[in-house]
Motif scaffolding. Structure first.
Motif, PDB file in Angstrom:
ATOM      1  N   PRO A 140       0.840  -1.216   0.000  1.00 23.84           N
ATOM      2  CA  PRO A 140       0.000   0.000   0.000  1.00 23.84           C
ATOM      3  C   PRO A 140       0.868   1.256   0.000  1.00 23.84           C
ATOM      4  CG  PRO A 140      -0.759  -1.576   1.659  1.00 23.84           C
ATOM      5  CD  PRO A 140       0.568  -2.085   1.158  1.00 23.84           C
ATOM      6  N   ARG A 141       0.545   2.173  -0.884  1.00 24.38           N
ATOM      7  CA  ARG A 141       1.259   3.448  -0.943  1.00 24.38           C
ATOM      8  C   ARG A 141       0.274   4.583  -0.747  1.00 24.38           C
ATOM      9  NH1 ARG A 141       5.645   2.465  -5.890  1.00 24.38           N
ATOM     10  NH2 ARG A 141       6.178   0.319  -5.292  1.00 24.38           N
ATOM     11  N   GLN A 142       0.798   5.724  -0.362  1.00 29.61           N
ATOM     12  CA  GLN A 142      -0.017   6.889  -0.087  1.00 29.61           C
ATOM     13  C   GLN A 142       0.337   8.013  -1.055  1.00 29.61           C
ATOM     14  OE1 GLN A 142      -2.218   6.309   2.323  1.00 29.61           O
ATOM     15  NE2 GLN A 142      -1.256   4.345   2.836  1.00 29.61           N
ATOM     16  N   GLU A 143      -0.544   8.977  -1.153  1.00 31.67           N
ATOM     17  CA  GLU A 143      -0.244  10.172  -1.918  1.00 31.67           C
ATOM     18  C   GLU A 143       0.749  11.037  -1.133  1.00 31.67           C
ATOM     19  OE1 GLU A 143      -1.226  11.002  -4.998  1.00 31.67           O
ATOM     20  OE2 GLU A 143      -2.177   9.015  -5.109  1.00 31.67           O
ATOM     21  N   SER A 144       1.568  11.753  -1.869  1.00 33.86           N
ATOM     22  CA  SER A 144       2.509  12.661  -1.231  1.00 33.86           C
ATOM     23  C   SER A 144       1.758  13.783  -0.522  1.00 33.86           C
ATOM     24  CB  SER A 144       3.462  13.248  -2.277  1.00 33.86           C
ATOM     25  OG  SER A 144       4.306  14.220  -1.700  1.00 33.86           O
ATOM     26  N   VAL A 145       2.165  14.072   0.713  1.00 31.83           N
ATOM     27  CA  VAL A 145       1.577  15.171   1.478  1.00 31.83           C
ATOM     28  C   VAL A 145       2.376  16.441   1.189  1.00 31.83           C
ATOM     29  CG1 VAL A 145       1.044  16.054   3.779  1.00 31.83           C
ATOM     30  CG2 VAL A 145       0.825  13.596   3.297  1.00 31.83           C
ATOM     31  N   PRO A 146       1.774  17.438   0.579  1.00 33.60           N
ATOM     32  CA  PRO A 146       2.523  18.651   0.238  1.00 33.60           C
ATOM     33  C   PRO A 146       3.210  19.256   1.470  1.00 33.60           C
ATOM     34  CG  PRO A 146       0.377  18.686  -0.812  1.00 33.60           C
ATOM     35  CD  PRO A 146       0.368  17.527   0.139  1.00 33.60           C
ATOM     36  N   GLY A 147       4.496  19.550   1.299  1.00 32.85           N
ATOM     37  CA  GLY A 147       5.238  20.193   2.369  1.00 32.85           C
ATOM     38  C   GLY A 147       5.769  19.256   3.446  1.00 32.85           C
ATOM     39  N   ARG A 148       5.632  17.938   3.249  1.00 37.06           N
ATOM     40  CA  ARG A 148       6.127  17.021   4.290  1.00 37.06           C
ATOM     41  C   ARG A 148       7.564  16.593   4.020  1.00 37.06           C
ATOM     42  NH1 ARG A 148       3.149  11.681   6.702  1.00 37.06           N
ATOM     43  NH2 ARG A 148       1.807  13.355   7.526  1.00 37.06           N
ATOM     44  N   LEU A 149       8.424  16.871   4.978  1.00 37.05           N
ATOM     45  CA  LEU A 149       9.783  16.338   4.996  1.00 37.05           C
ATOM     46  C   LEU A 149       9.779  15.072   5.829  1.00 37.05           C
ATOM     47  CD1 LEU A 149      11.756  19.622   5.820  1.00 37.05           C
ATOM     48  CD2 LEU A 149      11.666  18.479   3.606  1.00 37.05           C
ATOM     49  N   LEU A 150      10.616  14.113   5.463  1.00 33.11           N
ATOM     50  CA  LEU A 150      10.679  12.858   6.208  1.00 33.11           C
ATOM     51  C   LEU A 150      12.111  12.517   6.571  1.00 33.11           C
ATOM     52  CD1 LEU A 150       9.362  10.156   7.230  1.00 33.11           C
ATOM     53  CD2 LEU A 150       9.916   9.224   4.966  1.00 33.11           C
ATOM     54  N   ILE A 151      12.293  12.090   7.816  1.00 29.85           N
ATOM     55  CA  ILE A 151      13.525  11.455   8.269  1.00 29.85           C
ATOM     56  C   ILE A 151      13.135  10.067   8.743  1.00 29.85           C
ATOM     57  CG2 ILE A 151      15.379  11.464   9.978  1.00 29.85           C
ATOM     58  CD1 ILE A 151      15.080  14.504  10.138  1.00 29.85           C
ATOM     59  N   THR A 152      13.765   9.029   8.205  1.00 21.19           N
ATOM     60  CA  THR A 152      13.393   7.674   8.602  1.00 21.19           C
ATOM     61  C   THR A 152      14.598   6.747   8.523  1.00 21.19           C
ATOM     62  OG1 THR A 152      11.750   5.922   8.272  1.00 21.19           O
ATOM     63  CG2 THR A 152      12.681   6.922   6.284  1.00 21.19           C
ATOM     64  N   ALA A 153      14.415   5.515   8.981  1.00 21.69           N
ATOM     65  CA  ALA A 153      15.503   4.531   8.989  1.00 21.69           C
ATOM     66  C   ALA A 153      14.902   3.144   8.997  1.00 21.69           C
ATOM     67  CB  ALA A 153      16.398   4.715  10.212  1.00 21.69           C
ATOM     68  N   VAL A 154      15.630   2.185   8.417  1.00 20.41           N
ATOM     69  CA  VAL A 154      15.147   0.805   8.419  1.00 20.41           C
ATOM     70  C   VAL A 154      15.358   0.155   9.785  1.00 20.41           C
ATOM     71  CG1 VAL A 154      15.425   0.431   5.952  1.00 20.41           C
ATOM     72  CG2 VAL A 154      17.353   0.013   7.464  1.00 20.41           C
ATOM     73  N   THR A 155      16.262   0.720  10.587  1.00 25.95           N
ATOM     74  CA  THR A 155      16.461   0.214  11.954  1.00 25.95           C
ATOM     75  C   THR A 155      16.418   1.418  12.899  1.00 25.95           C
ATOM     76  OG1 THR A 155      18.873   0.258  11.586  1.00 25.95           O
ATOM     77  CG2 THR A 155      17.747  -1.845  11.286  1.00 25.95           C
ATOM     78  N   THR A 156      17.525   1.676  13.601  1.00 24.89           N
ATOM     79  CA  THR A 156      17.596   2.830  14.495  1.00 24.89           C
ATOM     80  C   THR A 156      17.988   4.074  13.712  1.00 24.89           C
ATOM     81  OG1 THR A 156      18.249   1.389  16.332  1.00 24.89           O
ATOM     82  CG2 THR A 156      18.680   3.739  16.586  1.00 24.89           C
ATOM     83  N   LEU A 157      17.390   5.191  14.055  1.00 28.77           N
ATOM     84  CA  LEU A 157      17.711   6.446  13.384  1.00 28.77           C
ATOM     85  C   LEU A 157      19.197   6.771  13.545  1.00 28.77           C
ATOM     86  CD1 LEU A 157      14.613   8.452  14.646  1.00 28.77           C
ATOM     87  CD2 LEU A 157      15.060   7.845  12.254  1.00 28.77           C
ATOM     88  N   HIS A 158      19.825   7.233  12.460  1.00 33.00           N
ATOM     89  CA  HIS A 158      21.238   7.602  12.514  1.00 33.00           C
ATOM     90  C   HIS A 158      21.410   8.816  13.435  1.00 33.00           C
ATOM     91  CE1 HIS A 158      25.201   9.013  11.124  1.00 33.00           C
ATOM     92  NE2 HIS A 158      25.380   7.761  10.735  1.00 33.00           N
ATOM     93  N   PRO A 159      22.507   8.897  14.189  1.00 34.02           N
ATOM     94  CA  PRO A 159      22.721  10.050  15.080  1.00 34.02           C
ATOM     95  C   PRO A 159      22.595  11.405  14.389  1.00 34.02           C
ATOM     96  CG  PRO A 159      24.324   8.341  15.567  1.00 34.02           C
ATOM     97  CD  PRO A 159      23.570   7.879  14.355  1.00 34.02           C
TER      98      PRO A 159
END
Length: 322
Positions: A140-159
């Motif tokens: 399942p995919r979603q539509e892009s939310v205008p103005g949304r920045l994303l920070i993510t990680a497949v495991t733990t967030l990088h420092p």
């Protein structure tokens, strides 16, 4: 052929690139892969692919690591096993140990996802990260939310993600929001929660280890994905996932990211010079809005089976050179 890693499974990982995409029966099959985390238990194999040197050296002191490196090299020679070793991006940003140089000296081939130099001074052979377009068909995919920045990680967030979070908190970006999805590193929880609490309308946090399905959903909702420390092992997967889902990335300008931009399209790899600051973020996002990407990123040279075939060729060459 022994790969020092857990077997491929539902979570995306570097080792998935070794087997390619066999959904239509077209993945390369000229190398029989066995996955095991302990390289000293290899029996009846021609080649060991060391995907993480820590599986050999452990986390002991320098002397113990050197002893383990020498023991491993003797093990390879006694059994006439060729060694292929993958350099992780983090290794480029720290000093080179004697133990690492010993292991690299025994390797027939040293690989990397982008240009790097092995501990013994050899340039690594580059096998780029495959794209992930076909990996998540049907998710399942979603539509892009205008103005949304994303920070993510497949495991733990990088420092480095903490810096980007703090920068967004002080930047003047009334038309942008920041989404953070991934497990917050131990010891950083208070800083994350404080920044989120100070900006409840513009910053949201999902503090957990996320599944591939959730990661696809989060990335597809972003207008642009911030990549901190692009050379880091885990960051490479997020970077390629974003481009595979037709989401542009924001990343520091380096030789590697400049080369990536030339390959896939500069409008998809938005680069900032030097560390990310509030002023840099504001100017970069203004330029992004003035000239948004069109079409799709050019990922033709990163098709999974093309990349898998390159690994197979490396294995065959290493076995022949024993």
């Amino acid at each position: 052929m022994l790969v020092t890693s857990r077997p491929p499974r539902h979570r995306v990982d570097y080792v998935d690139q070794l087997i390619g995409d066999d959904s239509e029966g077209r993945a390369p099959k000229d190398a029989v892969l066995e996955f095991r985390t302990d390289p000293f238990r290899a029996h009846g194999v021609d080649v060991i692919h060391l995907t993480d040197i820590a599986t050999v050296l452990g986390d002991h002191g320098a002397r113990a690591r050197t002893r383990r490196a020498k023991r491993f090299v003797r093990f390879l020679r006694r059994r006439r096993i060729a060694l292929v070793r993958t350099l992780r991006g983090e290794e480029a940003n720290r000093g080179i140990s004697r133990a690492e140089a010993i292991v690299d000296g025994a390797a027939t081939t040293v690989l990397a996802l982008y240009p790097m130099t092995a501990a013994d001074g050899r340039p690594a052979q580059v096998v780029a990260h495959s794209h992930l377009r076909d990996r998540f068909l049907g998710f399942p995919r979603q539509e892009s939310v205008p103005g949304r920045l994303l920070i993510t990680a497949v495991t733990t967030l990088h420092p480095s993600c903490r810096t980007a979070l703090a920068v967004f908190g002080i930047a003047d970006l009334p038309n942008w929001t920041l989404r953070v999805a991934g497990k917050v590193p131990v010891g950083h929880e208070e800083a994350y929660m404080r920044t989120v609490a100070d900006h409840p309308e513009s910053i949201s946090l999902r503090d957990e280890l996320i599944s591939d399905a959730i990661c696809v959903s989060e990335v597809s909702q972003a207008e642009i994905v911030i990549i901190g420390e692009a050379e880091a092992y885990g960051s490479q997967s997020i970077l390629m996932l974003a481009l595979s889902l037709d989401r542009p990335i924001l990343v520091e300008d380096t030789d590697q990211t400049r080369s990536l931009a030339e390959e896939v399209g500069a409008s998809w790899v938005r680069r900032h010079t030097g560390p990310l600051t509030a002023d840099v973020l504001e100017r970069t996002l203004a330029a992004f809005r003035a000239d948004p990407p069109t079409g799709r990123p050019n990922l033709d040279s990163r098709a999974p089976n093309l990349i898998s075939a390159q690994y197979s060729a490396v294995y065959r060459g290493a076995a022949a050179a024993r």
